[in-house]
Structure formats: C-alpha cells, structure tokens
Design a protein around this motif. Structure first.
Motif, PDB file in Angstrom:
ATOM      1  N   ALA A  77       0.832  -1.210   0.000  1.00 56.20           N
ATOM      2  CA  ALA A  77       0.000   0.000   0.000  1.00 56.20           C
ATOM      3  C   ALA A  77       0.861   1.251   0.000  1.00 56.20           C
ATOM      4  CB  ALA A  77      -0.940  -0.011   1.205  1.00 56.20           C
ATOM      5  N   GLU A  78       1.926   1.259   0.781  1.00 56.86           N
ATOM      6  CA  GLU A  78       2.825   2.418   0.824  1.00 56.86           C
ATOM      7  C   GLU A  78       3.544   2.599  -0.508  1.00 56.86           C
ATOM      8  OE1 GLU A  78       6.819   3.939   3.169  1.00 56.86           O
ATOM      9  OE2 GLU A  78       5.569   2.413   4.126  1.00 56.86           O
ATOM     10  N   PHE A  79       4.014   1.510  -1.113  1.00 55.94           N
ATOM     11  CA  PHE A  79       4.698   1.579  -2.409  1.00 55.94           C
ATOM     12  C   PHE A  79       3.784   2.205  -3.455  1.00 55.94           C
ATOM     13  CE2 PHE A  79       5.895  -0.348  -6.512  1.00 55.94           C
ATOM     14  CZ  PHE A  79       7.242  -0.008  -6.565  1.00 55.94           C
ATOM     15  N   ARG A  80       2.533   1.808  -3.448  1.00 55.61           N
ATOM     16  CA  ARG A  80       1.575   2.334  -4.436  1.00 55.61           C
ATOM     17  C   ARG A  80       1.311   3.825  -4.253  1.00 55.61           C
ATOM     18  NH1 ARG A  80      -2.042  -3.054  -4.328  1.00 55.61           N
ATOM     19  NH2 ARG A  80      -1.298  -3.935  -6.290  1.00 55.61           N
ATOM     20  N   GLN A  81       1.653   4.386  -3.106  1.00 59.14           N
ATOM     21  CA  GLN A  81       1.473   5.827  -2.873  1.00 59.14           C
ATOM     22  C   GLN A  81       2.517   6.662  -3.604  1.00 59.14           C
ATOM     23  OE1 GLN A  81      -1.201   7.224  -1.230  1.00 59.14           O
ATOM     24  NE2 GLN A  81      -1.858   5.091  -1.394  1.00 59.14           N
ATOM     25  N   ASN A  82       3.641   6.053  -3.977  1.00 57.14           N
ATOM     26  CA  ASN A  82       4.676   6.801  -4.695  1.00 57.14           C
ATOM     27  C   ASN A  82       4.161   7.119  -6.088  1.00 57.14           C
ATOM     28  OD1 ASN A  82       7.060   7.198  -6.535  1.00 57.14           O
ATOM     29  ND2 ASN A  82       8.104   7.079  -4.564  1.00 57.14           N
ATOM     30  N   PRO A  83       4.219   8.390  -6.513  1.00 55.52           N
ATOM     31  CA  PRO A  83       3.675   8.749  -7.825  1.00 55.52           C
ATOM     32  C   PRO A  83       4.383   8.071  -8.999  1.00 55.52           C
ATOM     33  CG  PRO A  83       4.868  10.602  -6.866  1.00 55.52           C
ATOM     34  CD  PRO A  83       4.779   9.547  -5.807  1.00 55.52           C
ATOM     35  N   PHE A  84       5.571   7.516  -8.769  1.00 56.92           N
ATOM     36  CA  PHE A  84       6.325   6.886  -9.853  1.00 56.92           C
ATOM     37  C   PHE A  84       6.428   5.368  -9.689  1.00 56.92           C
ATOM     38  CE2 PHE A  84       8.186  11.211  -9.305  1.00 56.92           C
ATOM     39  CZ  PHE A  84       7.628  11.772 -10.451  1.00 56.92           C
ATOM     40  N   HIS A  85       5.530   4.782  -8.897  1.00 57.39           N
ATOM     41  CA  HIS A  85       5.643   3.340  -8.653  1.00 57.39           C
ATOM     42  C   HIS A  85       5.441   2.522  -9.930  1.00 57.39           C
ATOM     43  CE1 HIS A  85       1.225   3.431  -8.346  1.00 57.39           C
ATOM     44  NE2 HIS A  85       1.280   2.140  -8.568  1.00 57.39           N
ATOM     45  N   SER A  86       4.539   2.948 -10.801  1.00 54.77           N
ATOM     46  CA  SER A  86       4.304   2.182 -12.047  1.00 54.77           C
ATOM     47  C   SER A  86       5.534   2.188 -12.937  1.00 54.77           C
ATOM     48  CB  SER A  86       3.114   2.766 -12.810  1.00 54.77           C
ATOM     49  OG  SER A  86       1.940   2.590 -12.079  1.00 54.77           O
ATOM     50  N   GLU A  87       6.176   3.331 -13.039  1.00 57.82           N
ATOM     51  CA  GLU A  87       7.394   3.425 -13.842  1.00 57.82           C
ATOM     52  C   GLU A  87       8.511   2.566 -13.235  1.00 57.82           C
ATOM     53  OE1 GLU A  87       5.545   5.991 -12.824  1.00 57.82           O
ATOM     54  OE2 GLU A  87       5.173   7.331 -14.532  1.00 57.82           O
ATOM     55  N   ALA A  88       8.608   2.565 -11.907  1.00 62.07           N
ATOM     56  CA  ALA A  88       9.630   1.747 -11.246  1.00 62.07           C
ATOM     57  C   ALA A  88       9.400   0.261 -11.503  1.00 62.07           C
ATOM     58  CB  ALA A  88       9.642   2.039  -9.747  1.00 62.07           C
ATOM     59  N   VAL A  89       8.153  -0.152 -11.546  1.00 60.90           N
ATOM     60  CA  VAL A  89       7.843  -1.554 -11.852  1.00 60.90           C
ATOM     61  C   VAL A  89       8.278  -1.889 -13.280  1.00 60.90           C
ATOM     62  CG1 VAL A  89       5.948  -3.190 -12.224  1.00 60.90           C
ATOM     63  CG2 VAL A  89       6.032  -1.821 -10.121  1.00 60.90           C
ATOM     64  N   ARG A  90       8.042  -0.977 -14.211  1.00 59.91           N
ATOM     65  CA  ARG A  90       8.492  -1.217 -15.592  1.00 59.91           C
ATOM     66  C   ARG A  90      10.006  -1.389 -15.646  1.00 59.91           C
ATOM     67  NH1 ARG A  90       6.128   2.991 -19.769  1.00 59.91           N
ATOM     68  NH2 ARG A  90       6.890   1.439 -21.248  1.00 59.91           N
ATOM     69  N   VAL A  91      10.737  -0.501 -14.968  1.00 59.86           N
ATOM     70  CA  VAL A  91      12.197  -0.600 -14.951  1.00 59.86           C
ATOM     71  C   VAL A  91      12.621  -1.922 -14.322  1.00 59.86           C
ATOM     72  CG1 VAL A  91      14.320   0.393 -13.960  1.00 59.86           C
ATOM     73  CG2 VAL A  91      12.608   1.882 -15.047  1.00 59.86           C
ATOM     74  N   ARG A  92      11.930  -2.345 -13.287  1.00 55.12           N
ATOM     75  CA  ARG A  92      12.271  -3.605 -12.626  1.00 55.12           C
ATOM     76  C   ARG A  92      12.116  -4.796 -13.572  1.00 55.12           C
ATOM     77  NH1 ARG A  92      15.585  -5.963  -9.392  1.00 55.12           N
ATOM     78  NH2 ARG A  92      15.221  -8.034 -10.195  1.00 55.12           N
TER      79      ARG A  92
END
Length: 193
Positions: A145-160
């Motif tokens: 839940a906290e990770f999803r609060q980061n405005p760039f979490h989706s982009e970070a998942v793509r990079v991962r």
C-alpha cells in the motif's frame, strides 16, 4: 571526478567513465557483466517504446553498485548494501524525479512484484532470489500500500521488469556511448524545468 564536483555538463561523461572503467565487472554471479546487464535493460525499454527518461532509468538503475561506499555484491553477502539509494543519491541533482525514483525504487519494485504477482518470483534468477531475501523478501500488505502511494511506482515496476530481463549471455546491444545523446537530452530537459 568525485560526485560532489559534478554538474549538469559533467554527469554524463562521469557515468561514461564508470561504464568504461568498471563495466566489465561481474554482475552478481549472473552470466553478464555489469555493463551488459544495464545496457540490456535499456535495450528492453527501447524495444517497448519507452520514453527517453525510462530508457535512461533502465540504463542507470544499477549505477549505485559503482557509487556505493559499501562495495560490490557477493553471493556470500548477509546484508543488503543499498545500491538503489546510493545510485539515486548520485543521480538526483541532474536527472528528473521519475528517473531518480525508478533507480531508488527498483529494489522495492522487485519486492512489490513478488508480493503482488505470484508468477514473478519464478522469473527471478538465483542471485536475484538471494538478494530478495537480503532486501526484506516480498512486501507485506502495508508495504504494498505504501509503495503504491509513490507517484512513480508504475514506472519503477516497468524498470524492474527490464532489469530482470537483462541477464542474457551473449546478447548484442548498443554501447553506452550510443546512449550519451539521450542521457544529455534528459539532463538538459530536467535542468530547463
């Protein structure tokens, strides 16, 4: 050149120098070097049509392995060395927040994916499974839940995802110098804001 002496005109040559001097180092026991791994990440980002800033993030996501005071990874390590934070710290003054956050969050994104996608863990290499344990294992529900609060979490998942894919022995990619114009463009655009 020390990171504290860098500016917007010297950061890309500094990164190029790191790749040239240290890119041939082993990458966490994987069948690729550090440079091959990061170049493959950028390759996969480009193949998906990612914007320049995410291609740059994929290219630079592991730069903290070079800049960290804690040294490089070994399969015998018993604690995390926080290369994600070290890399983000060096890049933050020169690159846009989305890129910096992708670098800072790429470890967290692995933990997130292992917690939210049951098939993701099976895709991890042996070394990646080992570091996952050092990094705290899959996230708890509260951490997700906290990770999803980061405005760039989706982009970070793509990079991962590109990060994990970048472990192909013998794969042909562009070289770091091919990305210099892209990196310079991302730095200029950030400084112009």
């Amino acid at each position: 050149m020390k990171p504290e002496k860098l500016d917007a005109t010297t950061i890309v040559p500094f990164l190029a120098s790191i790749f040239e001097r240290r890119g041939a180092e082993d990458y966490l026991g994987e069948p690729v070097t550090m440079a091959e791994h990061m170049l493959q990440g950028a390759h996969f980002a480009e193949a998906e049509g990612a914007p320049d800033v995410l291609v740059a993030a994929a290219l630079l996501h592991d730069v903290g392995h070079y800049t960290s005071e804690f040294g490089s990874y070994s399969p015998e390590d018993t604690e995390d060395k926080h290369h994600d934070e070290a890399g983000a710290e060096v890049l933050a003054p020169f690159f846009p927040p989305v890129l910096v956050e992708c670098v800072r969050l790429h470890v967290s994104a692995k933990r997130f994916l292992c917690a939210t996608d049951p098939s993701y863990y099976a895709k991890l290499s042996t070394a990646s499974k080992h570091t996952l344990e050092l990094q705290g294992g899959p996230m708890s529900d509260a951490e997700v839940a906290e990770f999803r609060q980061n405005p760039f979490h989706s982009e970070a998942v793509r990079v991962r995802v590109w990060d994990e894919a970048g472990k192909v022995a013998g794969m042909k990619t562009k070289q770091f110098e091919d990305y210099v114009p892209l990196l310079e463009r991302v730095v200029r655009q950030h400084k112009a804001i």
